[in-house]
Design a protein around this motif. Structure first.
Motif, short mmCIF file in Angstrom:
data_model
loop_
_atom_site.label_atom_id
_atom_site.label_comp_id
_atom_site.label_asym_id
_atom_site.label_seq_id
_atom_site.Cartn_x
_atom_site.Cartn_y
_atom_site.Cartn_z
N ASP A 7 0.83 -1.21 0.00
CA ASP A 7 0.00 0.00 0.00
C ASP A 7 0.87 1.25 0.00
N HIS A 8 1.95 1.23 0.76
CA HIS A 8 2.87 2.37 0.80
C HIS A 8 3.49 2.58 -0.58
N ALA A 9 3.88 1.50 -1.24
CA ALA A 9 4.48 1.62 -2.57
C ALA A 9 3.47 2.20 -3.56
N TYR A 10 2.20 1.81 -3.46
CA TYR A 10 1.16 2.39 -4.33
C TYR A 10 1.01 3.88 -4.05
N TRP A 11 1.05 4.25 -2.76
CA TRP A 11 0.97 5.66 -2.36
C TRP A 11 2.18 6.42 -2.94
N LEU A 12 3.36 5.81 -2.84
CA LEU A 12 4.58 6.44 -3.34
C LEU A 12 4.49 6.70 -4.84
N ARG A 13 3.97 5.76 -5.58
CA ARG A 13 3.84 5.91 -7.03
C ARG A 13 3.05 7.16 -7.41
N ALA A 14 2.05 7.50 -6.61
CA ALA A 14 1.18 8.63 -6.92
C ALA A 14 1.92 9.96 -6.92
N GLY A 15 3.10 10.00 -6.31
CA GLY A 15 3.85 11.25 -6.23
C GLY A 15 4.88 11.44 -7.32
N ILE A 43 -2.13 13.71 -11.57
CA ILE A 43 -1.99 13.22 -12.94
C ILE A 43 -1.42 11.81 -12.84
N PRO A 44 -2.09 10.81 -13.43
CA PRO A 44 -1.56 9.44 -13.35
C PRO A 44 -0.14 9.38 -13.92
N PRO A 45 0.76 8.67 -13.22
CA PRO A 45 2.14 8.58 -13.72
C PRO A 45 2.22 7.82 -15.04
N LYS A 46 3.12 8.30 -15.89
CA LYS A 46 3.42 7.58 -17.13
C LYS A 46 4.18 6.31 -16.77
N ARG A 47 4.19 5.36 -17.69
CA ARG A 47 4.93 4.12 -17.49
C ARG A 47 6.09 4.10 -18.49
N ALA A 68 -4.79 3.76 -22.30
CA ALA A 68 -5.38 4.33 -21.10
C ALA A 68 -4.33 5.02 -20.22
N VAL A 69 -3.11 4.46 -20.18
CA VAL A 69 -2.03 5.01 -19.36
C VAL A 69 -0.83 5.22 -20.28
N PRO A 70 -0.40 6.48 -20.45
CA PRO A 70 0.74 6.74 -21.35
C PRO A 70 1.94 5.86 -21.01
#
Length: 191
Positions: A7-15, A43-47, A68-70
């Motif tokens: 969950d923390h890693a998912y939270w981290l990704r958002a930044g 803004i959703p992170p690019k991959r 859907a996700v750049p």
């Protein structure tokens, strides 16, 4: 690691503006590389996938979900044309770069000013060797796996006096796992 660490890693990704892996990690894990959980990014992170040879399997979620996700594939100039042809019909953008610094410059042109490297020991080691890492988030689980995959591949031994110094900035318990955050020590002029 357990659920709290994930969950923390998912939270981290958002930044971050983008989340990156190497090609082998993309192949082995078929990751989505998206921010999930309770925190929604502005803004959703690019991959981003780094692949010198320009190889990226078309059956991966990174490719099928690129509309859907750049999603960006960074490759060498020699491999760009074949990668573009192989990914024709998908929404994956193929960019070329001669090295990691140029790759970061190409990503800046795409609006990426912060990059989270999530997977690939060789990719992580390459960024470390090029002094392109500012912070490390090190998740640890209370498990002994034996001879598993290394976080970083074998690196050349150096003298202790030549070692890069990292500064611990956070230690946190996440359920049964731990997180250690270290920042690169910045040497100020005159210090």
């Amino acid at each position: 690691t357990g659920g709290a660490a994930r969950d923390h890693a998912y939270w981290l990704r958002a930044g971050f503006d983008a989340i990156a892996v190497g090609r082998r990690t993309a192949d082995r894990d078929d990751p989505m590389l998206t921010a999930r959980g309770t925190v929604q990014p502005r803004i959703p992170p690019k991959r981003v996938v780094f692949s010198r040879r320009g190889v990226l399997r078309s059956d991966l979620q990174l490719v099928s979900g690129a509309d859907a996700v750049p999603t960006i594939l960074l490759t060498s100039s020699e491999s760009r044309q074949s990668a573009t042809q192989a990914l024709a019909g998908s929404a994956v953008r193929v960019l070329e770069a001669a090295g990691l610094e140029q790759a970061l410059e190409e990503l800046r042109r795409e609006g990426v000013t912060s990059l989270l490297l999530e997977g690939g020991a060789e990719l992580a080691a390459s960024f470390l060797d090029a002094n392109l890492v500012d912070r490390i988030y090190w998740y640890q689980a209370p498990m002994l796996l034996g001879a598993g995959l290394r976080a970083f591949p074998q690196r050349t031994a150096i003298q202790l006096t030549e070692a890069q110094v990292w500064v611990p900035t956070e230690r946190k318990t996440l359920g049964d796992s731990n997180l250690l955050v270290v920042d690169r020590e910045l040497c100020l002029p005159g210090s």
